[in-house]
Design an enzyme around this catalytic site. Structure first.
Site, PDB file in Angstrom:
ATOM      1  N   ALA A  98       0.969  -1.370  -0.044  1.00  0.00           N
ATOM      2  CA  ALA A  98      -0.068   0.086  -0.030  1.00  0.00           C
ATOM      3  C   ALA A  98       0.752   1.170  -0.001  1.00  0.00           C
ATOM      4  CB  ALA A  98      -1.023   0.019   1.098  1.00  0.00           C
ATOM      5  N   GLY A 141       0.776  -5.052   0.703  1.00  0.00           N
ATOM      6  CA  GLY A 141      -0.415  -5.040  -0.059  1.00  0.00           C
ATOM      7  C   GLY A 141      -0.270  -5.856  -1.299  1.00  0.00           C
ATOM      8  N   GLU A 144      -0.413  -9.231  -0.778  1.00  0.00           N
ATOM      9  CA  GLU A 144      -1.785  -9.595  -0.667  1.00  0.00           C
ATOM     10  C   GLU A 144      -2.523  -9.702  -1.904  1.00  0.00           C
ATOM     11  OE1 GLU A 144      -1.991  -6.445   2.477  1.00  0.00           O
ATOM     12  OE2 GLU A 144      -2.905  -7.780   3.779  1.00  0.00           O
ATOM     13  N   GLU A 164       4.506  -5.149   7.171  1.00  0.00           N
ATOM     14  CA  GLU A 164       3.607  -4.127   7.941  1.00  0.00           C
ATOM     15  C   GLU A 164       4.123  -3.809   9.444  1.00  0.00           C
ATOM     16  OE1 GLU A 164       2.399  -6.533   6.023  1.00  0.00           O
ATOM     17  OE2 GLU A 164       0.814  -5.546   4.697  1.00  0.00           O
TER      18      GLU A 164
HETATM   19  N1  CAA Z   1       4.762   3.248  -0.264  1.00  0.00           N
HETATM   20  C1  CAA Z   1       4.948   4.403  -0.922  1.00  0.00           C
HETATM   21  N2  CAA Z   1       6.167   4.616  -1.693  1.00  0.00           N
HETATM   22  C2  CAA Z   1       6.990   3.620  -1.602  1.00  0.00           C
HETATM   23  C3  CAA Z   1       6.780   2.438  -1.112  1.00  0.00           C
HETATM   24  C4  CAA Z   1       5.320   1.991  -0.529  1.00  0.00           C
HETATM   25  N3  CAA Z   1       4.906   0.846  -0.038  1.00  0.00           N
HETATM   26  N4  CAA Z   1       7.603   1.327  -1.471  1.00  0.00           N
HETATM   27  C5  CAA Z   1       8.524   1.881  -2.005  1.00  0.00           C
HETATM   28  N5  CAA Z   1       8.261   3.349  -2.255  1.00  0.00           N
HETATM   29  C6  CAA Z   1       8.896   4.371  -2.724  1.00  0.00           C
HETATM   30  C7  CAA Z   1      10.090   4.787  -2.064  1.00  0.00           C
HETATM   31  O1  CAA Z   1       9.502   5.740  -1.014  1.00  0.00           O
HETATM   32  C8  CAA Z   1      10.962   5.489  -2.981  1.00  0.00           C
HETATM   33  O2  CAA Z   1      10.349   6.969  -3.401  1.00  0.00           O
HETATM   34  P1  CAA Z   1      11.321   8.036  -3.580  1.00  0.00           P
HETATM   35  O3  CAA Z   1      12.316   7.714  -4.707  1.00  0.00           O
HETATM   36  O4  CAA Z   1      10.479   9.155  -3.797  1.00  0.00           O
HETATM   37  O5  CAA Z   1      12.103   8.140  -2.314  1.00  0.00           O
HETATM   38  C9  CAA Z   1      10.870   4.642  -4.176  1.00  0.00           C
HETATM   39  O6  CAA Z   1       9.580   3.882  -3.945  1.00  0.00           O
HETATM   40  C10 CAA Z   1      11.926   3.569  -4.148  1.00  0.00           C
HETATM   41  O7  CAA Z   1      12.086   2.794  -2.937  1.00  0.00           O
HETATM   42  P2  CAA Z   1      13.333   2.673  -2.282  1.00  0.00           P
HETATM   43  O8  CAA Z   1      14.196   3.758  -2.446  1.00  0.00           O
HETATM   44  O9  CAA Z   1      13.038   2.277  -0.709  1.00  0.00           O
HETATM   45  O10 CAA Z   1      14.022   1.521  -3.021  1.00  0.00           O
HETATM   46  P3  CAA Z   1      14.949   0.271  -2.285  1.00  0.00           P
HETATM   47  O11 CAA Z   1      15.313  -0.667  -3.555  1.00  0.00           O
HETATM   48  O12 CAA Z   1      16.049   0.950  -1.528  1.00  0.00           O
HETATM   49  O13 CAA Z   1      13.971  -0.684  -1.517  1.00  0.00           O
HETATM   50  C11 CAA Z   1      12.112  -1.836  -0.826  1.00  0.00           C
HETATM   51  C12 CAA Z   1      12.822  -1.350  -1.980  1.00  0.00           C
HETATM   52  C13 CAA Z   1      12.660  -2.864   0.236  1.00  0.00           C
HETATM   53  C14 CAA Z   1      10.832  -2.254  -1.433  1.00  0.00           C
HETATM   54  C15 CAA Z   1      11.335  -0.572   0.069  1.00  0.00           C
HETATM   55  O14 CAA Z   1      11.124   0.548  -0.734  1.00  0.00           O
HETATM   56  C16 CAA Z   1      10.559  -0.839   1.096  1.00  0.00           C
HETATM   57  O15 CAA Z   1      10.696  -1.310   1.835  1.00  0.00           O
HETATM   58  N6  CAA Z   1       9.208  -0.275   0.725  1.00  0.00           N
HETATM   59  C17 CAA Z   1       8.072  -0.384   1.632  1.00  0.00           C
HETATM   60  C18 CAA Z   1       7.553  -2.049   1.854  1.00  0.00           C
HETATM   61  C19 CAA Z   1       6.578  -1.949   2.692  1.00  0.00           C
HETATM   62  O16 CAA Z   1       6.681  -1.737   3.927  1.00  0.00           O
HETATM   63  N7  CAA Z   1       5.255  -2.510   2.320  1.00  0.00           N
HETATM   64  C20 CAA Z   1       4.161  -2.545   3.131  1.00  0.00           C
HETATM   65  C21 CAA Z   1       3.290  -1.415   2.883  1.00  0.00           C
HETATM   66  S1  CAA Z   1       1.902  -1.260   4.233  1.00  0.00           S
HETATM   67  C22 CAA Z   1       0.632  -2.390   3.430  1.00  0.00           C
HETATM   68  O17 CAA Z   1       0.712  -2.937   2.173  1.00  0.00           O
HETATM   69  C23 CAA Z   1      -0.530  -2.615   4.179  1.00  0.00           C
HETATM   70  C24 CAA Z   1      -1.372  -3.545   3.598  1.00  0.00           C
HETATM   71  O18 CAA Z   1      -1.453  -4.529   4.240  1.00  0.00           O
HETATM   72  C25 CAA Z   1      -2.461  -3.119   2.865  1.00  0.00           C
END
Ligand code: CAA
Length: 290
Positions: A98, A141, A144, A164
């Site tokens: 998400a 998500g 999911e 999460e």
């Molecule tokens: N939401 C919003 N933006 C996101 C994102 C997310 N879930 N995942 C990545 N991005 C964005 C980053 O903020 C970044 O944007 P900027 O360039 O503007 O800073 C861009 O995508 C690239 O990401 P990274 O620089 O972090 O890339 P990386 O290769 O270093 O890492 C990653 C990749 C490990 C996937 C890391 O981005 C990450 O941990 N992302 C979040 C994953 C996460 O926590 N997902 C769960 C979300 S909550 C959810 O999904 C609830 C539910 O059950 C519905």
């Protein structure tokens, strides 16, 4: 007038390709998508492809992206030529979850009163089979969403996770339920409580994924599988999907009863008659979805 021209230009703007290769054929009813690309694939154009295309945010599932996926899925559901659908992302990410930036200032009151994320599971209401082709990250998500699909194929570098907990929340689009049913309690607990990711290979071993392919051929292989499905009777395929899905909702006795009813119902179709007659006459069946 200027505003109207700007709007028309935006609607006519060409779709941006995500990966190398020729630009995809646009999808008639899908013009104007901002976050996805849709195409019809397969020799007979009977496979609908939905490609998430928000690469800078690793396909983070913002509201706009989810709404477009829903619209495209529903359009393919209505399209009589389409027999199966493939949902994919890019090489680096299927979807990284998400959109955290969109969620950052969300409140309990708003979540509760608006039913936050409740429109995410529309994919599960699509009667046609949906195959998730997962390259790269399928997190939160994203994992999911893949699990809402009927079959998951993974690229060899795919990673699945429910991180999460690291954000101070829990999965909210079925992760605690579908992951547990797919991989069992111990691995689901470990993934959900630690936020650790698993590889494509571990996902396959655990039963989350049915096949693994090289990154470059994954989508093509998913389309081949979808094509195989689309060549069968659409109506009987929908019954088979309904019956398998019932296994997650019903007791064994109830599920077997439903299966028997659907099995009997296949005898009300022309396609069942054609399938068996073709076998007896030693020819290939021609299904008419009747
Ligand atoms: N939401 C919003 N933006 C996101 C994102 C997310 N879930 N995942 C990545 N991005 C964005 C980053 O903020 C970044 O944007 P900027 O360039 O503007 O800073 C861009 O995508 C690239 O990401 P990274 O620089 O972090 O890339 P990386 O290769 O270093 O890492 C990653 C990749 C490990 C996937 C890391 O981005 C990450 O941990 N992302 C979040 C994953 C996460 O926590 N997902 C769960 C979300 S909550 C959810 O999904 C609830 C539910 O059950 C519905």
């Amino acid at each position: 007038m200027a505003a109207l021209r700007a709007l028309l230009l935006r609607v006519r703007a060409p779709l941006r390709p995500v990966a190398a290769g020729p630009p995809p054929r646009p999808f008639a009813s899908g013009a104007g998508f901002e976050y996805i690309i849709t195409e019809k694939k397969g020799k007979e154009g009977n496979v609908g492809l939905v490609q998430m295309n928000r690469p800078k945010a690793l396909n983070a599932l913002c509201n706009g992206l989810i709404n477009e996926i829903n619209r495209a899925m529903e359009a393919f559901q209505q399209d009589p030529a389409v027999g199966a659908i493939v949902l994919t992302g890019g090489e680096k990410a299927f979807a990284a979850g998400a959109d955290i930036k969109e969620m950052q200032n969300q409140t309990f009151q708003n979540c509760y009163s608006t039913g936050f994320l409740s429109h995410w599971d529309r994919v599960t209401h699509i009667k046609k089979p949906v195959i998730a082709a997962v390259n790269g990250f399928a997190l939160g998500g994203g994992c999911e969403l893949a699990m809402m699909c009927d079959i998951i194929y993974a690229g060899e570098k795919a990673q699945f996770g429910q991180p999460e907990i690291l954000l101070g929340t829990i999965p909210g689009a079925g992760g605690t339920q579908r992951l547990t049913r797919a991989v069992g309690k111990s691995l689901a607990m470990e993934m959900i409580l630690t936020g650790d990711r698993i590889s494509a290979q571990d996902a396959k071993q655990a039963g989350l994924v049915s096949k693994i392919f090289p990154v470059e051929t994954l989508v093509e292989e998913a389309i081949k599988c979808a094509e195989k499905i689309a060549n069968n009777s659409k109506i009987v395929t929908a019954m088979a999907k309904e019956s398998v899905n019932a296994a997650f909702e019903m007791t064994l006795t109830e599920g077997n009863k439903l299966e028997k009813k659907l099995f009997y119902l296949t005898f009300a179709t022309e396609d069942r008659k054609e399938g068996m007659t073709a076998f007896v006459e030693k020819r290939k069946a021609t299904f008419r979805d009747q």
